[in-house]
Design a protein around this motif. Sequence first.
Motif, PDB file in Angstrom:
ATOM      1  N   UNK A 197       5.051   6.324   1.439  1.00 30.05           N
ATOM      2  CA  UNK A 197       4.046   5.855   0.499  1.00 30.05           C
ATOM      3  C   UNK A 197       2.753   5.585   1.262  1.00 30.05           C
ATOM      4  N   UNK A 198       1.647   5.483   0.533  1.00 28.92           N
ATOM      5  CA  UNK A 198       0.351   5.382   1.180  1.00 28.92           C
ATOM      6  C   UNK A 198      -0.655   4.724   0.248  1.00 28.92           C
ATOM      7  N   UNK A 199      -1.821   4.419   0.798  1.00 33.13           N
ATOM      8  CA  UNK A 199      -2.935   3.915   0.003  1.00 33.13           C
ATOM      9  C   UNK A 199      -4.224   4.576   0.501  1.00 33.13           C
ATOM     10  N   UNK A 200      -5.016   5.097  -0.428  1.00 35.11           N
ATOM     11  CA  UNK A 200      -6.317   5.666  -0.105  1.00 35.11           C
ATOM     12  C   UNK A 200      -7.362   4.576  -0.316  1.00 35.11           C
ATOM     13  N   UNK A 201      -8.112   4.250   0.738  1.00 35.90           N
ATOM     14  CA  UNK A 201      -9.086   3.165   0.698  1.00 35.90           C
ATOM     15  C   UNK A 201     -10.477   3.758   0.924  1.00 35.90           C
ATOM     16  N   UNK A 202     -11.370   3.607  -0.058  1.00 37.37           N
ATOM     17  CA  UNK A 202     -12.705   4.177   0.098  1.00 37.37           C
ATOM     18  C   UNK A 202     -13.817   3.231  -0.304  1.00 37.37           C
ATOM     19  N   UNK A 203     -13.527   2.194  -1.001  1.00 41.88           N
ATOM     20  CA  UNK A 203     -14.484   1.129  -1.284  1.00 41.88           C
ATOM     21  C   UNK A 203     -13.680  -0.134  -1.572  1.00 41.88           C
ATOM     22  N   UNK A 204     -14.273  -1.253  -1.327  1.00 46.04           N
ATOM     23  CA  UNK A 204     -13.572  -2.495  -1.638  1.00 46.04           C
ATOM     24  C   UNK A 204     -13.199  -2.523  -3.115  1.00 46.04           C
ATOM     25  N   UNK A 205     -11.973  -2.856  -3.395  1.00 46.67           N
ATOM     26  CA  UNK A 205     -11.430  -2.908  -4.755  1.00 46.67           C
ATOM     27  C   UNK A 205     -11.367  -1.534  -5.419  1.00 46.67           C
ATOM     28  N   UNK A 206     -11.391  -0.469  -4.634  1.00 42.79           N
ATOM     29  CA  UNK A 206     -11.335   0.878  -5.221  1.00 42.79           C
ATOM     30  C   UNK A 206     -10.222   1.691  -4.583  1.00 42.79           C
ATOM     31  N   UNK A 207      -9.097   1.064  -4.288  1.00 36.90           N
ATOM     32  CA  UNK A 207      -7.992   1.749  -3.640  1.00 36.90           C
ATOM     33  C   UNK A 207      -7.194   2.574  -4.645  1.00 36.90           C
ATOM     34  N   UNK A 208      -6.546   3.631  -4.145  1.00 35.89           N
ATOM     35  CA  UNK A 208      -5.692   4.486  -4.970  1.00 35.89           C
ATOM     36  C   UNK A 208      -4.365   4.666  -4.238  1.00 35.89           C
ATOM     37  N   UNK A 209      -3.259   4.493  -4.955  1.00 35.56           N
ATOM     38  CA  UNK A 209      -1.939   4.552  -4.329  1.00 35.56           C
ATOM     39  C   UNK A 209      -1.165   5.814  -4.670  1.00 35.56           C
ATOM     40  N   UNK A 210      -1.648   6.589  -5.641  1.00 33.82           N
ATOM     41  CA  UNK A 210      -0.959   7.814  -6.041  1.00 33.82           C
ATOM     42  C   UNK A 210      -1.946   8.976  -6.094  1.00 33.82           C
ATOM     43  N   UNK A 211      -1.465  10.161  -5.767  1.00 33.17           N
ATOM     44  CA  UNK A 211      -2.273  11.359  -5.911  1.00 33.17           C
ATOM     45  C   UNK A 211      -2.023  11.975  -7.276  1.00 33.17           C
ATOM     46  N   UNK A 212      -3.080  12.382  -7.941  1.00 36.01           N
ATOM     47  CA  UNK A 212      -2.967  13.010  -9.256  1.00 36.01           C
ATOM     48  C   UNK A 212      -2.909  14.523  -9.110  1.00 36.01           C
ATOM     49  N   UNK A 213      -2.485  15.191 -10.171  1.00 40.83           N
ATOM     50  CA  UNK A 213      -2.445  16.649 -10.182  1.00 40.83           C
ATOM     51  C   UNK A 213      -3.799  17.239 -10.554  1.00 40.83           C
ATOM     52  N   UNK A 214      -4.510  16.570 -11.453  1.00 43.89           N
ATOM     53  CA  UNK A 214      -5.816  17.055 -11.900  1.00 43.89           C
ATOM     54  C   UNK A 214      -6.575  15.902 -12.543  1.00 43.89           C
ATOM     55  N   UNK A 215      -7.761  16.193 -13.044  1.00 40.54           N
ATOM     56  CA  UNK A 215      -8.630  15.145 -13.578  1.00 40.54           C
ATOM     57  C   UNK A 215      -8.027  14.422 -14.779  1.00 40.54           C
ATOM     58  N   UNK A 216      -7.317  15.144 -15.628  1.00 40.55           N
ATOM     59  CA  UNK A 216      -6.804  14.545 -16.865  1.00 40.55           C
ATOM     60  C   UNK A 216      -5.519  13.761 -16.658  1.00 40.55           C
ATOM     61  N   UNK A 217      -5.097  13.590 -15.419  1.00 37.76           N
ATOM     62  CA  UNK A 217      -3.865  12.852 -15.149  1.00 37.76           C
ATOM     63  C   UNK A 217      -4.040  11.349 -15.358  1.00 37.76           C
ATOM     64  N   UNK A 218      -5.295  10.899 -15.474  1.00 37.05           N
ATOM     65  CA  UNK A 218      -5.567   9.485 -15.732  1.00 37.05           C
ATOM     66  C   UNK A 218      -6.435   9.384 -16.980  1.00 37.05           C
ATOM     67  N   UNK A 219      -6.484   8.217 -17.619  1.00 31.81           N
ATOM     68  CA  UNK A 219      -7.344   8.064 -18.803  1.00 31.81           C
ATOM     69  C   UNK A 219      -8.817   8.276 -18.455  1.00 31.81           C
ATOM     70  N   UNK A 220      -9.603   8.613 -19.455  1.00 27.76           N
ATOM     71  CA  UNK A 220     -11.039   8.779 -19.245  1.00 27.76           C
ATOM     72  C   UNK A 220     -11.640   7.530 -18.623  1.00 27.76           C
ATOM     73  N   UNK A 221     -12.577   7.748 -17.710  1.00 29.03           N
ATOM     74  CA  UNK A 221     -13.313   6.695 -16.985  1.00 29.03           C
ATOM     75  C   UNK A 221     -12.495   6.037 -15.888  1.00 29.03           C
ATOM     76  N   UNK A 222     -11.258   6.507 -15.655  1.00 28.77           N
ATOM     77  CA  UNK A 222     -10.452   5.962 -14.564  1.00 28.77           C
ATOM     78  C   UNK A 222     -10.644   6.799 -13.299  1.00 28.77           C
ATOM     79  N   UNK A 223     -10.592   6.143 -12.156  1.00 27.66           N
ATOM     80  CA  UNK A 223     -10.730   6.846 -10.870  1.00 27.66           C
ATOM     81  C   UNK A 223      -9.407   7.481 -10.485  1.00 27.66           C
ATOM     82  N   UNK A 224      -9.482   8.519  -9.644  1.00 26.34           N
ATOM     83  CA  UNK A 224      -8.290   9.218  -9.179  1.00 26.34           C
ATOM     84  C   UNK A 224      -8.596   9.936  -7.878  1.00 26.34           C
TER      85      UNK A 224
END
Length: 261
Positions: A197-224
């Motif tokens: 498992x891993x965490x992608x850290x690129x800004x404070x409070x903007x971490x991502x713990x899962x990789x998505x398949x494409x843009x629509x894998x998360x709701x609109x306006x969500x980061x991925x």
Amino acid sequence: MPVITLTTDLGTRDYYSGVVKGELLKAIPDAKLVDISHDIDPYNILHGAFVFRNVYHHFPENTIHLISVNPFDNPACPALIIRHENYYFIGQDNGFFALIWDDIMPGQIFQAEQIENEKESTLPIADLYVRLAKHLASGKNPAKTGTQIPRYKVMLRGKPIISVDFMKGSIEYFDRFGNAMVNIHRDEFEQVRRGRTFMVIFKRYADVELLSENYSAVPESEKLCFFNSAGYLEIAINKGNAKNLLNLSVGDFVQIEFQKE
């Protein structure tokens, strides 16, 4: 029918790219011209190299690739013809090619000789490059255009720092949607990850713990985050502009931390 691609920072609002195409078609009437991009940020070799290195190999063998990004980097910046991977490349010796192939130095590099009317040109892609492209399209030996040299100017692009439990890269480029391209490749990621498992850290409070398949894998306006079709880590917002909404900039560090073994 020779295929000739164009990658430039000339833009499309002025007449420059039109002049280039007109001169190419006069010199090589049966040429198939393909625009890779004329919207490289002005003088930005890193941007041009990122775009070009992810597309040139999708073209047929013997394609002639013309590149004009910051051609007047310095007064001693000659034009080169390179034969590599069954393609021809024409561009200035300003560090661009080293950003394409990293540590690989092609075996056939020729420094082009200019004729008198080309020496004061302010648009070398429209005269010198056209003459060189015509020479190659007719099947002539690139060695007849100038002197073979052992290497070109090297400009090292940033590479990620890789350790046992983390990777630290940086944002290289934003596409027109504001998606951030990071200089971490999927192959490097998988070699270090080893199923952890891993965490992608690129800004404070903007971490991502899962990789998505494409843009629509998360709701609109969500980061991925995901690895795009070119194999590089991408930070995006579904139907949003990650650059603006996450306050990202070229050069920002992106770190991936893996669960310790």
